[in-house]
Design an enzyme around this catalytic site. Sequence first.
Site, PDB file in Angstrom:
ATOM      1  CG  ASP A  17      -2.089  -0.878   1.054  1.00  0.00           C
ATOM      2  OD1 ASP A  17      -2.598  -0.931  -0.082  1.00  0.00           O
ATOM      3  OD2 ASP A  17      -2.508  -1.527   2.028  1.00  0.00           O
ATOM      4  CG  ASP A  53      -5.613  23.051   7.904  1.00  0.00           C
ATOM      5  OD1 ASP A  53      -5.939  22.035   8.552  1.00  0.00           O
ATOM      6  OD2 ASP A  53      -5.582  23.104   6.669  1.00  0.00           O
ATOM      7  CD  GLU A 109      -2.809  16.629   4.372  1.00  0.00           C
ATOM      8  OE1 GLU A 109      -3.273  16.848   5.520  1.00  0.00           O
ATOM      9  OE2 GLU A 109      -2.878  15.520   3.813  1.00  0.00           O
ATOM     10  CG  PHE A 145     -12.112  20.679   4.355  1.00  0.00           C
ATOM     11  CD1 PHE A 145     -11.608  21.043   3.108  1.00  0.00           C
ATOM     12  CD2 PHE A 145     -12.791  19.464   4.470  1.00  0.00           C
ATOM     13  CE1 PHE A 145     -11.781  20.214   2.019  1.00  0.00           C
ATOM     14  CE2 PHE A 145     -12.963  18.640   3.379  1.00  0.00           C
ATOM     15  CZ  PHE A 145     -12.454  19.016   2.144  1.00  0.00           C
ATOM     16  CB  THR A 146     -17.714  21.950   5.066  1.00  0.00           C
ATOM     17  OG1 THR A 146     -17.857  22.691   3.842  1.00  0.00           O
ATOM     18  CG2 THR A 146     -17.682  22.885   6.248  1.00  0.00           C
ATOM     19  CB  ALA A 147     -18.128  17.091   2.947  1.00  0.00           C
ATOM     20  CD  GLN A 148     -21.863  19.933   3.187  1.00  0.00           C
ATOM     21  OE1 GLN A 148     -21.248  20.476   4.099  1.00  0.00           O
ATOM     22  NE2 GLN A 148     -22.281  18.665   3.234  1.00  0.00           N
ATOM     23  CB  THR A 149     -17.124  24.811   1.028  1.00  0.00           C
ATOM     24  OG1 THR A 149     -16.362  24.276   2.113  1.00  0.00           O
ATOM     25  CG2 THR A 149     -18.376  25.460   1.578  1.00  0.00           C
ATOM     26  NE  ARG A 150     -15.631  19.327  -3.729  1.00  0.00           N
ATOM     27  CZ  ARG A 150     -14.999  19.373  -4.873  1.00  0.00           C
ATOM     28  NH1 ARG A 150     -13.852  18.758  -5.010  1.00  0.00           N
ATOM     29  NH2 ARG A 150     -15.491  20.034  -5.894  1.00  0.00           N
TER      30      ARG A 150
END
Lengths: 559, 687
Positions: free
Chosen positions: B308, B345, B349, B376-381
């Site tokens: 992996d 953040d 990263e 960070f949100t999954a909607q706005t990325r």
Amino acid sequence: MDANGILLIILLFAVVLALTPVLGGYMARIYDGRARWLAPVEQGIYRLCGLDPDCEQHWTGYAMAFLIVHLLGVLALYGLMRLQAFLPFNPAAQTAVPPDLAFNTAISFATNTDWQNYGGESTMGYLVQMAGFTVQNFLSAAAGIAVAVALIRGFTRRSARSVGNFYVDLTRTVLYLLLPVCLIGSLVLVWQGVPQTLQGSVSATTLEGGRQIIAQGPVASQMFIKHFGTNGGGFFNANAAHPYENPTVLVNFIYMASILAIGAGLTNTFGRMIGDQRQGWALLAAMGVLLVAGAFATYWAEAQGNPALGFLTNMEGKETRFGIAASALFATVTTATSCGAVNAMHDSLLPLAGMVPLVNMLLGEVVIGGVGSGLYGMMVFVLITMFIAGLMVGRTPEYLGKKIEAREIKLAVIAILATPLAVLGLGALAMLTPAGLAGIAAPGPHGLSEVLYAFASSANNNGSAFAGLNGNTLFYNVILAVAMLIGRFAVVIPVLAIAGALAAKKTVPPSAGTFPTQSWLFVALLVGIVLVVGGLTYFPVLALGPVVEHLALASGTLF
Amino acid sequence: MSIHRPSSRSLLDGAILAQAIGDAVRKLDPRFLVKNPIIFTTALVAALATILTVRAAGSGAAQAGIMAQITAWLWFTVLFANFAEAIAEGRGKAQAASLRRSKADATARRVTATEAADPVEVPAATLRSGDLVLCEAGDTIPGDGDVVAGIATVDESAITGESAPVIRESGGDRSAVTGGTRVVSDRIVVRITANPGETFLDRMIALVEGAKRQKTPNEIALSILLVGMTLIFLIVVATLPAWASWSGTRIPVVFLAALFITLIPTTIGGLLSAIGIAGMDRLVKFNVIAKSGRAVEAAGDIDVLLLDKTGTITLGARQAVAFLPVSDIGERDLAEAAFLSSLADETPEGKSIVALARSRFRLTEPGSANLHFVPFTAQTRMSGVDMEEGRHHIRKGAADAIAAYAAAHPHAAPGGGPRDLIGLVEQVGKSGGTPLVVARDGRPLGVIHLKDIVKPGIRERFATLRAMGIRTVMITGDNPLTAAAIAAEAGVDDYLAEATPEKKLELIREQQQGGRLVAMCGDGSNDAPALAQADVGVAMNTGTQAAREAGNMVDLESDPTKLIEIVMIGKQLLMSRGALTTFSIANDVAKYFAIIPSLFLASYPELQALNLMHLASPQSAILSAIIFNALIIVALIPLALKGVDYKPAPAQTLLKRNLLIYGLGGLVAPFIGIKLIDLGITALGLA
């Protein structure tokens, strides 16, 4: 040793080396089915025998066919010999061959051994020689080659059930290889003075006024296949020392080259069929190293002369037209292969020179070896070599991408055990029984060498005789026949089983972790394993025979 | 490359040694001996020699003294071989004893449902697969299972030796618990997955003890070869009196027995099982449990290694390595924007962006607290920061997310932003990195180059593997472009991009079709089919029960790079067998030169010429050979246990080296050894 002798040895090996890719390539075409120039005849034979040439056999079927052909051969030979008094082409009116001698001789010729406990011209009529021995010379040679081809197929096939069709391989070998070459070869022999006639012997008046019966017959037709098929059974008692069998130095050379031709060529056929000719050359190199070493050792030992006689040139048992070099070389070649034809009496070689032919046979007839049998015999040693080499490079052992596992090792071990059992075991019986001891002519270690040689020769299907031992007794006729049977079938059947097991396997692609088998290291290791296995098995008896004889001779004791 | 050895026990641990001496005698029981055909043969011959010696002593024969000595050394040969096996087993037994302690008579609290509150106390040994048990802080988990409810920290040191507790929770890839481990905090409900006697701990004890040790396929093949050699020598020795009788030589049976035993491969025969046990033991030292010896053997054969990417080839997280501004923006401007947006953040990263900006431009945190971070949100990325009461915005995110944001921004530049942005994004993508676009007030400033960091030293390890003939294949979910770049950087031979469990399985099957042996490691449940399909499947101990069941090895430390060591141990195991077989066979040459002249000297004094070692007398020659034959077993025990040295190299080089050491060495060593023993015997007047 002189320049002529050395040149002769080099020339012979150069010719064989040059022939190898030519004959090897042609044989590959035969077994790939690409050689088709006699197709009508071939198809006719199949139709006549009701054979489907496309129907392949499992290894057991292949082995069964091999056994059937041998059984029929033995029965036919036995019948011919026993009934020859009533059959045609018998100008000398030879009588029926005694049962035990006929039994021994039938097995001898069917197994490609050609051990002869009889005098050819004084025992066998022309029909036995032609329809019996000559036919068996072709069939036993072709059968051996077929087994080698089946084994090669074991390496080339993947996850396959069959290894070919024995009858097809046999037919194609005889038709495309043996018959055409022998036809031309025999004509050359006739040109050189080998007789080919159905007339009986002639009577001549010698210069001294005495009368001499000079035997002749259909000699040439039997002679070429005798050498080309590594059979070795002579038409005459004196075998290739007889001027009618081996009249000139040229014929002598042709014989030696033809003895080696198929055995060497098959290594190339093997290379071509598996798709890497260098693999074949590596096998030939291993065989060649032993052959060249043997040839020079015999020549050197023989050229020394007899120390007990002030190093007098040892011409006893040799033909003056061949001399030391050609006799020593012939002795090496005929025993390195399983031919067994002789142009000098091996009994009369000096102990060390006589030991080389003995060792050649005891190694299992893998120094070029018999047609087919040399290759498959060597392959058994290759499996053992690669098993040990594989372990030492840290991989489970493999050869040409085929994993060598318990089954293959078991079969290889059986094949390797067969001949020591026949040589040492049956030989020990001879040394213990009055019937066995009665046949020994010489005292001391030389007498032991005679017995050892007889069993080594029979069990390895060589057929050359050391002379000295009286083999035409009920005891030796039977026990030597048993040795021949063990030497043939106890090796061939495991080998065919190996072929079947290998064919059924997958093929592992090579990687940097795979030990390359085209290398000199492989050649050296293979030679080492052959010598170690042979040496460890026979060191004690050799010490009691030729070794001690040599040591005694050096101090002036003769046996 | 060096093999790190987490724990190492001394070869000559006093307690193990004492135990092994006792075991060596106990193993004289014919029921044990018969498992090893070579040593069993030796014992039979020794028994025969004993009878003959007793008879000779009874009749007062002159040879009785030497016969007694030969007989004693025949028995020593058997004992030394037993001792070798006992020592190898002893090391495993010590390990098993410590494992057994954690098994102690635990009780379990069985419940009927995950929410049930009325646990019943039952003995752990009565638990069956499918039972639910409740475990709270301080409890020992009664059996192997999966966590079906709750989360807890578990101390697994009894199994792994790792003292830091690990987290086990229901669902996901960290749900497997092992019987014998201890819950440190919280409570969990475990569904038992193994019946008594079949648990991981039970199997581990059996494995390290060697109790259920079965011969591996290669061991069987080698045994057949050794038996074949024994049969050849049996023929040689049994027929020798007949051949010798021609010269009137009579050889005493005890001398023949000595000749036979020195010729048969007692060295490798006596050490074969020790080599196998020691191989497993070496794995255990690396904290890897192989479920069978066959798996260890297969490891030596591995052609393809599937690894992996994340965590094995690269560090877990990506790192920022460069700021690439668009044409009319300065690099410092971009760095500053990136710095501000990443201050809060917490992802690796984000931290790496801050670190890079600091080191490049010595940026410091602004004093004013007038920063409002946007997570960070999954909607706005995207994530970023709003400054000065929302008058300025900085956003960072994937190129398409930022493009959408910029287009929607009131100050959006016509034409969708600077043209060279697309070029920069592609440039980073092609090099195997992840482009992160930074925009201020709807205007893209440039790209942060995030990069997978290949683990230091991994490239060298792959080069080593290549030298061993093993191809490495990197498995990654990345797109082919990124995968190719990382593959090139890490030096793997091939890669599987956009991998799914199905693709992985297919790749393994495809390689196996071509005859190659495949190794892989995995931890998740979705790895189970691939682990089962692979020839060597190493499951991580932190993984799911399904994965641990499917693999044929379990790595207790869950370190995927260990596959390399596993392969090396497999190779070492096979090489040890090959080396000692070669040594054993090569030894015979010298033994012949010692014994054969001695046997026939009376009939043929000329054979003195073969007495190359100039041994003092026929008796001392035979005795020296048999003593050497017995002592060499003891001398080689350390080698059998440690394994022969293995340095990754092409096969040709390895073979040359091993042939030189064990082939040539095996040829020469006994000449010297036998001569020395002969000198000793003569000095002591033993023969």
